[in-house]
Write an enzyme that holds these catalytic residues in place. Structure first.
Site: not given
Length: 258
Positions: A139, A152
């Site tokens: 990501s 995350y």
């Protein structure tokens, strides 16, 4: 003979979009998710021929279970040409709250160990065959840490580094390792974000671009490219400017806030 792709996290979002795109290109599918009923539901309405896919119910955090799944897949459908470790979760955390450390452990187990548990069982067989592509979904959030998003961001930074290490290990083996870093994609992972999401992309658009990057054997690709430029610029910012830029930015919702 049709080629085979295995995709984890295939019940929704990016995983579902990737499955739909690969099916449209004539590939056979090995679809992995905890929620088998969810996959069955969308497959029933998709028009994808039942002879072209198998569903595997598994949790990517179960390392032994993922080993069994890989053996089952290879016995039923053969060794995949492409394995995409897509399963992931995104939950905001506050390190000052003890209960959030358990949430962080869950995010890391799913997003990091889940990638290794997905790709690992296929490495030896692909190396022996001399071909194959292993894909880790990172990501843009793995490039710099964002407030309230520590779990995350840390997990995706780990995925990027892990795939880079794996790529070096498999150099000259014929097995390619591809790292894909999505920006903001319109899925359930982003629907509760209370902040602007520049260059927000629909899952099917992402899937088409990801398919091209995987087919080309790109070692690393940010999708959309504009987020790659933003991420590089943020990486170059001195910490003092970066911290000032994100001061007061809304945080990723914690699990109790969703």
């Amino acid at each position: 003979m049709a080629q085979l792709v295995l995709i984890t996290g295939a019940s929704s979002g990016i995983g579902q979009a990737l499955a739909m795109h690969y099916a449209a290109q004539g590939w056979h599918l090995a679809l992995v998710a905890r929620r088998e009923s969810a996959i069955q539901a969308w497959l029933g309405a998709s028009g994808i021929c039942a002879d072209t896919y198998q569903i595997y119910s598994a949790d990517v955090t179960d390392i032994a279970g993922m080993q069994r799944l890989a053996l089952d897949c290879m016995a039923r459908q053969g060794l995949p040409e492409v394995v995409i470790a897509n399963a992931g979760i995104s939950i905001g955390v506050d390190t000052a709250r003890p209960e959030d450390l358990a949430v962080m452990a869950r995010v890391l187990a799913t997003n990091v160990m889940g990638v290794a548990a997905t790709l690992g069982p296929f490495v030896s067989a692909m190396r022996l065959r001399g071909s194959g592509t292993l894909v880790g979904i990172g990501s843009v959030a793995g490039i710099r840490g964002l407030p309230g998003h520590g779990a995350y961001c840390a997990s995706k930074a780990a995925v990027i580094s892990y795939c880079e290490s794996l790529r070096g290990e498999l150099r000259d083996s014929g097995v390619r390792v591809v790292t894909l870093c999505p920006g903001y994609i319109a899925t359930s992972l982003t629907q509760n974000n209370g902040y602007d999401m520049p260059f927000l992309m629909q899952p099917d658009v992402f899937a088409a671009k990801a398919f091209q990057a995987i087919a080309a054997g790109n070692s690393y690709r940010v999708i959309p490219w504009q987020m790659g430029v933003v991420a590089k610029l943020l990486r170059l910012l001195p910490n003092s400017l970066f911290d000032k830029l994100f001061a007061g930015r809304p945080r990723k919702p914690r699990i109790t806030d969703i």
